[in-house]
Design a protein around this motif. Structure first.
Motif, PDB file in Angstrom:
ATOM      1  N   LEU A  17      34.995  -4.079  53.919  1.00 17.56           N
ATOM      2  CA  LEU A  17      34.135  -2.889  53.897  1.00 17.56           C
ATOM      3  C   LEU A  17      32.664  -3.256  54.082  1.00 17.56           C
ATOM      4  CD1 LEU A  17      35.777  -0.721  51.107  1.00 17.56           C
ATOM      5  CD2 LEU A  17      35.619  -0.190  53.554  1.00 17.56           C
ATOM      6  N   LEU A  18      32.242  -4.329  53.436  1.00 17.93           N
ATOM      7  CA  LEU A  18      30.863  -4.782  53.613  1.00 17.93           C
ATOM      8  C   LEU A  18      30.617  -5.213  55.058  1.00 17.93           C
ATOM      9  CD1 LEU A  18      28.068  -5.465  52.500  1.00 17.93           C
ATOM     10  CD2 LEU A  18      29.001  -7.697  51.817  1.00 17.93           C
ATOM     11  N   ALA A  19      31.532  -5.993  55.609  1.00 18.12           N
ATOM     12  CA  ALA A  19      31.391  -6.435  56.999  1.00 18.12           C
ATOM     13  C   ALA A  19      31.426  -5.240  57.943  1.00 18.12           C
ATOM     14  CB  ALA A  19      32.494  -7.433  57.354  1.00 18.12           C
ATOM     15  N   TYR A  20      32.299  -4.275  57.661  1.00 17.16           N
ATOM     16  CA  TYR A  20      32.390  -3.059  58.463  1.00 17.16           C
ATOM     17  C   TYR A  20      31.071  -2.281  58.430  1.00 17.16           C
ATOM     18  CZ  TYR A  20      33.958   1.529  60.069  1.00 17.16           C
ATOM     19  OH  TYR A  20      34.084   2.712  60.743  1.00 17.16           O
ATOM     20  N   ALA A  21      30.474  -2.181  57.244  1.00 17.04           N
ATOM     21  CA  ALA A  21      29.196  -1.469  57.119  1.00 17.04           C
ATOM     22  C   ALA A  21      28.114  -2.146  57.956  1.00 17.04           C
ATOM     23  CB  ALA A  21      28.776  -1.395  55.655  1.00 17.04           C
ATOM     24  N   VAL A  22      28.076  -3.470  57.918  1.00 15.49           N
ATOM     25  CA  VAL A  22      27.105  -4.219  58.732  1.00 15.49           C
ATOM     26  C   VAL A  22      27.376  -3.965  60.210  1.00 15.49           C
ATOM     27  CG1 VAL A  22      26.384  -6.556  59.407  1.00 15.49           C
ATOM     28  CG2 VAL A  22      26.648  -5.973  56.990  1.00 15.49           C
ATOM     29  N   ASP A  23      28.643  -4.079  60.611  1.00 13.20           N
ATOM     30  CA  ASP A  23      29.037  -3.857  61.999  1.00 13.20           C
ATOM     31  C   ASP A  23      28.661  -2.450  62.458  1.00 13.20           C
ATOM     32  OD1 ASP A  23      30.624  -3.187  64.344  1.00 13.20           O
ATOM     33  OD2 ASP A  23      31.981  -4.819  63.863  1.00 13.20           O
ATOM     34  N   LEU A  24      29.054  -1.448  61.686  1.00 13.23           N
ATOM     35  CA  LEU A  24      28.803  -0.054  62.050  1.00 13.23           C
ATOM     36  C   LEU A  24      27.311   0.266  62.116  1.00 13.23           C
ATOM     37  CD1 LEU A  24      29.831   2.779  62.683  1.00 13.23           C
ATOM     38  CD2 LEU A  24      30.017   3.163  60.214  1.00 13.23           C
ATOM     39  N   ALA A  25      26.570  -0.156  61.112  1.00 14.68           N
ATOM     40  CA  ALA A  25      25.132   0.133  61.092  1.00 14.68           C
ATOM     41  C   ALA A  25      24.421  -0.516  62.276  1.00 14.68           C
ATOM     42  CB  ALA A  25      24.510  -0.346  59.780  1.00 14.68           C
ATOM     43  N   LEU A  26      24.754  -1.773  62.533  1.00 15.16           N
ATOM     44  CA  LEU A  26      24.105  -2.453  63.649  1.00 15.16           C
ATOM     45  C   LEU A  26      24.534  -1.857  64.979  1.00 15.16           C
ATOM     46  CD1 LEU A  26      22.119  -4.615  64.503  1.00 15.16           C
ATOM     47  CD2 LEU A  26      24.002  -6.276  64.450  1.00 15.16           C
ATOM     48  N   PHE A  27      25.828  -1.556  65.138  1.00 18.23           N
ATOM     49  CA  PHE A  27      26.303  -0.937  66.373  1.00 18.23           C
ATOM     50  C   PHE A  27      25.598   0.398  66.616  1.00 18.23           C
ATOM     51  CE2 PHE A  27      29.138   1.955  68.667  1.00 18.23           C
ATOM     52  CZ  PHE A  27      29.300   1.252  69.850  1.00 18.23           C
ATOM     53  N   THR A  28      25.518   1.224  65.581  1.00 13.40           N
ATOM     54  CA  THR A  28      24.878   2.535  65.710  1.00 13.40           C
ATOM     55  C   THR A  28      23.410   2.394  66.101  1.00 13.40           C
ATOM     56  OG1 THR A  28      26.428   3.450  64.102  1.00 13.40           O
ATOM     57  CG2 THR A  28      24.404   4.698  64.500  1.00 13.40           C
ATOM     58  N   PHE A  29      22.712   1.451  65.478  1.00 19.07           N
ATOM     59  CA  PHE A  29      21.306   1.216  65.819  1.00 19.07           C
ATOM     60  C   PHE A  29      21.165   0.704  67.254  1.00 19.07           C
ATOM     61  CE2 PHE A  29      17.885  -1.886  66.308  1.00 19.07           C
ATOM     62  CZ  PHE A  29      16.784  -1.038  66.173  1.00 19.07           C
ATOM     63  N   ASP A  37      23.789  -0.991  75.924  1.00 20.07           N
ATOM     64  CA  ASP A  37      25.043  -0.439  76.420  1.00 20.07           C
ATOM     65  C   ASP A  37      26.122  -0.660  75.358  1.00 20.07           C
ATOM     66  OD1 ASP A  37      27.029  -2.824  77.409  1.00 20.07           O
ATOM     67  OD2 ASP A  37      24.920  -3.418  77.644  1.00 20.07           O
ATOM     68  N   PRO A  38      27.226   0.086  75.415  1.00 21.81           N
ATOM     69  CA  PRO A  38      28.200   0.027  74.326  1.00 21.81           C
ATOM     70  C   PRO A  38      28.870  -1.332  74.142  1.00 21.81           C
ATOM     71  CG  PRO A  38      29.024   1.369  76.127  1.00 21.81           C
ATOM     72  CD  PRO A  38      27.586   1.090  76.413  1.00 21.81           C
ATOM     73  N   ILE A  39      29.139  -2.055  75.202  1.00 26.03           N
ATOM     74  CA  ILE A  39      29.831  -3.336  75.073  1.00 26.03           C
ATOM     75  C   ILE A  39      28.917  -4.393  74.451  1.00 26.03           C
ATOM     76  CG2 ILE A  39      31.044  -5.173  76.320  1.00 26.03           C
ATOM     77  CD1 ILE A  39      32.569  -2.457  76.152  1.00 26.03           C
ATOM     78  N   THR A  40      27.683  -4.451  74.898  1.00 24.34           N
ATOM     79  CA  THR A  40      26.729  -5.409  74.317  1.00 24.34           C
ATOM     80  C   THR A  40      26.468  -5.075  72.856  1.00 24.34           C
ATOM     81  OG1 THR A  40      25.695  -5.754  76.465  1.00 24.34           O
ATOM     82  CG2 THR A  40      24.414  -6.397  74.518  1.00 24.34           C
ATOM     83  N   ALA A  41      26.295  -3.794  72.553  1.00 24.57           N
ATOM     84  CA  ALA A  41      26.062  -3.373  71.173  1.00 24.57           C
ATOM     85  C   ALA A  41      27.234  -3.765  70.285  1.00 24.57           C
ATOM     86  CB  ALA A  41      25.826  -1.865  71.109  1.00 24.57           C
ATOM     87  N   LYS A  42      28.448  -3.563  70.767  1.00 23.88           N
ATOM     88  CA  LYS A  42      29.629  -3.911  69.969  1.00 23.88           C
ATOM     89  C   LYS A  42      29.748  -5.413  69.801  1.00 23.88           C
ATOM     90  CE  LYS A  42      32.629  -3.016  67.379  1.00 23.88           C
ATOM     91  NZ  LYS A  42      32.045  -2.425  66.211  1.00 23.88           N
ATOM     92  N   ALA A  43      29.466  -6.177  70.837  1.00 28.80           N
ATOM     93  CA  ALA A  43      29.557  -7.640  70.741  1.00 28.80           C
ATOM     94  C   ALA A  43      28.577  -8.182  69.700  1.00 28.80           C
ATOM     95  CB  ALA A  43      29.306  -8.274  72.105  1.00 28.80           C
ATOM     96  N   LEU A  88      37.118  -3.852  71.484  1.00 29.46           N
ATOM     97  CA  LEU A  88      36.480  -3.657  72.786  1.00 29.46           C
ATOM     98  C   LEU A  88      37.393  -2.925  73.757  1.00 29.46           C
ATOM     99  CD1 LEU A  88      34.650  -7.076  73.196  1.00 29.46           C
ATOM    100  CD2 LEU A  88      33.576  -4.835  72.840  1.00 29.46           C
ATOM    101  N   LEU A  89      38.680  -3.214  73.710  1.00 33.87           N
ATOM    102  CA  LEU A  89      39.619  -2.494  74.575  1.00 33.87           C
ATOM    103  C   LEU A  89      39.646  -1.007  74.226  1.00 33.87           C
ATOM    104  CD1 LEU A  89      42.599  -4.998  74.898  1.00 33.87           C
ATOM    105  CD2 LEU A  89      41.045  -4.228  76.720  1.00 33.87           C
TER     106      LEU A  89
END
Length: 142
Positions: A17-29, A37-43, A88-89
């Protein structure tokens, strides 16, 4: 085959959950105000979340497992890269295949559906390949 110990599931979930929060917050920002772009943001958000997950699992959930050297860290990242490919898929199919190009659609497909599917793979790989303990190699018994 018995299920994993409750402590392990709770610890893995809390770290996740902590890692997910970091991932989600950074992706959204990165996808929104930063304009990536979405792929770079997700990576990039994946790398940050993965680092948080390894530290949390190594220092918390699996602190009693004997891990030495760089190998466990490398295997953990390989397992998480496999999970990221799943994410990513999901994102690529939604964004480019289905034409759902809004920030909300990208977040749901990459950080929602993709994350849920990848979590199953990550739990198995983390438990089986990275932080395995004596007498437990790939089984649910502890």
């Amino acid at each position: 085959m018995s299920s994993p110990p409750r402590r392990e599931l709770v610890g893995f979930a809390a770290v996740g959950l902590l890692a997910y929060a970091v991932d989600l917050a950074l992706f959204t920002f990165l996808r929104g105000p930063a304009g990536f772009d979405p792929i770079t943001a997700k990576a990039l958000s994946f790398l940050a979340g993965c680092s948080v997950a390894y530290a949390g699992n190594a220092l918390g959930t699996y602190r009693h497992a004997r891990v030495k050297g760089v190998r466990p860290y490398a295997v953990f990242f390989a397992v998480n890269i496999a999970g990221a490919v799943v994410q990513l898929l999901c994102l690529a199919v939604s964004h480019y295949g289905l034409g759902l190009t809004s920030q909300r659609a990208d977040t749901v497909s990459g950080a929602g559906i993709g994350m849920a599917l990848a979590t199953v793979l990550r739990f198995w790989g983390t438990r089986t390949l990275v932080f395995r303990t004596e007498g437990r190699v790939g089984s649910w018994t502890g």
